[in-house]
Design a protein around this motif. Structure first.
Motif: not given
Length: 294
Positions: A83-111
């Motif tokens: 997991i990581t956060e988007v660093r910098g002045e842009g909109p706050p977002l999280f990016v995650t990678a699942t363990q076995y499904a190999d999915e990379i997902l982007v999330w807002r921190p309120s939804a």
């Protein structure tokens, strides 16, 4: 969860509501607790939002101050690899990678719902990083078995991918060099640097940076004045600084850990650029980067 104020050397315990508390199966496991291996945090709506998960827990996020669960996980959710956060002045977002499904997902921190799902051609993910700069949101991942990939989070598509000859990539970072975005990766005991513009193609922009005597497992970057630096941590128990413009190591290796350096993080503390390193020896060290840049 614990937080640390390095300027005052104050630790504070932060109890978090069990991530799976809303799952109907939770009643069968009254003693279950959070299983957290990976964390990230952003500031959103005046609150610090902490996101986390692990080898046996899916992605969830909380209000760090109150411990309130904002998005819970289920017992059947895919476990979290990175997991990581988007660093910098842009909109706050999280990016995650699942363990076995190999999915990379982007999330807002309120939804609850995924904002974007990114296509992934490098298989299992070992590490993630993301940044916002000059109007562009980028995420990069290192593959557990091989490869590096970079995505544009706004467009939701892959920007570039790079082959590492079936070598895993446990550390990756993003930066800009001479105005162009670059990706920096730990590949065995070397540091590889690729440019993301079309003019660079798939080739490294310079020879690999060498000096570590064992695998590079932690990376971050920083800009001090007009110099772009990479900071690396290795299984050789050293932290090393590199000038990405010249490809040269700055100074001697930083010695202070008794085992593998598992993570490095650049920051500004009390007006000074520093790097924090943490290792398997249960130590956190703080190094003043500005003593190396004159």
């Amino acid at each position: 969860m614990w937080t640390w104020d390095p300027l005052r050397d104050v630790w504070q315990e932060r109890p978090l509501t069990f991530a799976c508390a809303g799952d109907p199966l939770a009643a069968r496991y009254p003693d279950a607790e959070n299983d957290v291996d990976s964390v990230a945090a952003v500031v959103s709506g005046g609150r610090v939002i902490l996101a986390a998960g692990g080898d046996e827990q899916g992605f969830a996020f909380w209000d760090l101050e109150s411990g309130e669960l904002i998005r819970g996980a289920g017992f059947d959710d895919p476990y979290l690899a990175a997991i990581t956060e988007v660093r910098g002045e842009g909109p706050p977002l999280f990016v995650t990678a699942t363990q076995y499904a190999d999915e990379i997902l982007v999330w807002r921190p309120s939804a609850e719902d995924v904002l974007t799902e990114l296509s992934n051609d490098i298989g299992r993910i070992a590490c993630l990083t993301a940044t916002y700069a000059h109007g562009l949101s980028l995420a990069a991942a290192g593959g557990m078995d091989e490869g590096v990939a970079v995505w544009d989070l706004t467009a939701g598509g892959e920007v570039r991918s790079f082959d590492t000859d079936e070598k895993g990539v446990p550390a990756v970072s993003l930066a800009r060099l001479a105005g162009d975005p670059i990706v920096v990766a730990g590949v065995e005991d070397e540091i590889h640097v690729w440019g993301l513009s079309d003019e660079h193609g798939d080739d490294l922009i310079r020879d690999p940076l060498t000096g570590h005597e064992d695998a590079v497992v932690a990376l971050d970057t920083a800009v001090i004045g007009d110099r772009v630096l990479a900071v690396s941590g290795g299984e050789d128990a050293t932290v090393r600084l590199w000038d990405l413009s010249t490809g040269r190591q700055l100074g001697d290796p930083l010695i202070g850990h008794d085992g593998s350096v598992e993570t490095v993080q650049t920051a500004v503390l009390d007006g000074r650029h520093v790097v924090l390193s943490a290792g398997r020896d249960s130590k956190i060290n703080i190094w003043d980067l500005q003593t190396f840049v004159r």
